[in-house]
Motif scaffolding. Structure first.
Motif, PDB file in Angstrom:
ATOM      1  N   THR A   1     -36.365  49.038 -11.535  1.00  0.00           N
ATOM      2  CA  THR A   1     -37.389  47.999 -11.593  1.00  0.00           C
ATOM      3  C   THR A   1     -37.230  47.159 -10.337  1.00  0.00           C
ATOM      4  O   THR A   1     -36.127  46.704 -10.033  1.00  0.00           O
TER       5      THR A   1
ATOM      6  N   THR B   1     -56.079  40.668 -12.001  1.00  0.00           N
ATOM      7  CA  THR B   1     -56.455  40.905 -13.393  1.00  0.00           C
ATOM      8  C   THR B   1     -55.901  42.236 -13.902  1.00  0.00           C
ATOM      9  O   THR B   1     -55.461  43.088 -13.125  1.00  0.00           O
ATOM     10  N   GLU B   2     -55.964  42.407 -15.205  1.00  0.00           N
ATOM     11  CA  GLU B   2     -55.541  43.668 -15.829  1.00  0.00           C
ATOM     12  C   GLU B   2     -56.335  44.845 -15.268  1.00  0.00           C
ATOM     13  O   GLU B   2     -55.779  45.901 -14.971  1.00  0.00           O
TER      14      GLU B   2
ATOM     15  N   VAL C   1     -46.268  46.524 -13.153  1.00  0.00           N
ATOM     16  CA  VAL C   1     -46.347  46.091 -14.552  1.00  0.00           C
ATOM     17  C   VAL C   1     -46.796  44.642 -14.673  1.00  0.00           C
ATOM     18  O   VAL C   1     -47.336  44.250 -15.707  1.00  0.00           O
ATOM     19  N   SER C   2     -46.599  43.855 -13.614  1.00  0.00           N
ATOM     20  CA  SER C   2     -47.108  42.485 -13.623  1.00  0.00           C
ATOM     21  C   SER C   2     -47.124  41.925 -12.210  1.00  0.00           C
ATOM     22  O   SER C   2     -46.403  42.399 -11.330  1.00  0.00           O
ATOM     23  N   ALA C   3     -47.972  40.923 -12.023  1.00  0.00           N
ATOM     24  CA  ALA C   3     -48.048  40.167 -10.768  1.00  0.00           C
ATOM     25  C   ALA C   3     -48.806  38.886 -11.074  1.00  0.00           C
ATOM     26  O   ALA C   3     -49.684  38.869 -11.946  1.00  0.00           O
ATOM     27  N   SER C   4     -48.476  37.824 -10.362  1.00  0.00           N
ATOM     28  CA  SER C   4     -49.111  36.539 -10.660  1.00  0.00           C
ATOM     29  C   SER C   4     -50.451  36.363  -9.971  1.00  0.00           C
ATOM     30  O   SER C   4     -51.274  35.568 -10.416  1.00  0.00           O
TER      31      SER C   4
ATOM     32  N   ASP D   1     -45.236  37.735  -6.883  1.00  0.00           N
ATOM     33  CA  ASP D   1     -44.415  37.879  -8.088  1.00  0.00           C
ATOM     34  C   ASP D   1     -44.636  39.238  -8.753  1.00  0.00           C
ATOM     35  O   ASP D   1     -44.887  39.337  -9.951  1.00  0.00           O
ATOM     36  N   ALA D   2     -44.528  40.274  -7.940  1.00  0.00           N
ATOM     37  CA  ALA D   2     -44.791  41.640  -8.407  1.00  0.00           C
ATOM     38  C   ALA D   2     -43.564  42.243  -9.080  1.00  0.00           C
ATOM     39  O   ALA D   2     -42.429  42.059  -8.620  1.00  0.00           O
TER      40      ALA D   2
ATOM     41  N   ARG E   1     -55.054  45.579 -11.830  1.00  0.00           N
ATOM     42  CA  ARG E   1     -53.732  46.214 -11.925  1.00  0.00           C
ATOM     43  C   ARG E   1     -53.879  47.687 -12.284  1.00  0.00           C
ATOM     44  O   ARG E   1     -53.248  48.549 -11.686  1.00  0.00           O
TER      45      ARG E   1
ATOM     46  N   GLU F   1     -38.376  43.765  -8.477  1.00  0.00           N
ATOM     47  CA  GLU F   1     -38.970  42.440  -8.659  1.00  0.00           C
ATOM     48  C   GLU F   1     -39.020  41.784  -7.294  1.00  0.00           C
ATOM     49  O   GLU F   1     -37.985  41.651  -6.641  1.00  0.00           O
TER      50      GLU F   1
END
Length: 179
Positions: free
Chosen positions: A110, A60-61, A83-86, A95-96, A64, A112
């Motif tokens: 960046t 979740t946000e 900045v994001s992950a699934s 999926d970071a 994170r 990935e």
């Protein structure tokens, strides 16, 4: 008069119990349910039961942001942020996307990755960010153009100094563990 005896140092099991207590308190403070013991799967005939895989968990946000606060506390001239992950599966962040910024705040690279896990050193002063299956995009290259490079041997690692293993473990992230 005899001097007071100093207590012996804590045993490994006492340290483990303290770490578990800290993790439970951190989970409760974050409003997360208590960690559940993994149920064994059915044993194949004539064999021992294999441990069950951890279930899928959302990233979740709020989680994170909590993880990024830990990253912000490391000693480094670069700053790291997810900045994001699934989500989390099999004790790995999936999926970071991680941004690495220079001291001036500019985006340096960046990362990935299909999977990210964190391994804390036994002494607790550093950790490894272990990335699997992905690439690094370099944004500050000679000539002003970026470059993207796949991970060598499908792996990429960053070593971070100045971490508090107790704080990182107490946060309760399933993809963070001791080496």
């Amino acid at each position: 008069a005899a001097a007071a005896a100093t207590p012996p140092p804590p045993t490994r099991s006492e340290e483990d119990a303290e770490t578990e207590r800290l993790m439970a308190a951190a989970r409760a403070a974050a409003g997360l349910p208590p960690a559940e013991a993994e149920a064994p799967t059915s044993a194949p005939s004539g064999g021992d039961a294999a441990p069950a895989e951890p279930r899928d968990q959302p990233f979740t946000e709020a989680r994170r942001e909590a993880f990024n606060r830990l990253l912000a506390g490391v000693r480094s001239s670069s700053k790291y942020a997810v900045v994001s992950a699934s989500g989390v599966r099999d004790r790995k962040l999936r999926d970071a996307v991680v941004e690495v910024r220079g001291a001036d705040g500019s985006l340096d690279k960046t990362i990935e990755a299909r999977e990210l896990s964190v391994r804390l050193s036994p002494r607790g002063e550093m950790c490894d960010l272990d990335f699997e299956g992905g690439s690094v995009s370099y944004h500050q290259t000679v000539g002003g153009r970026g470059a993207k490079s796949p991970f060598f041997n499908n792996r990429y690692q960053i070593v971070l100094l100045g971490v508090s293993a107790k704080d990182w473990l107490a946060a309760g992230f399933p993809f963070v563990a001791m080496k």
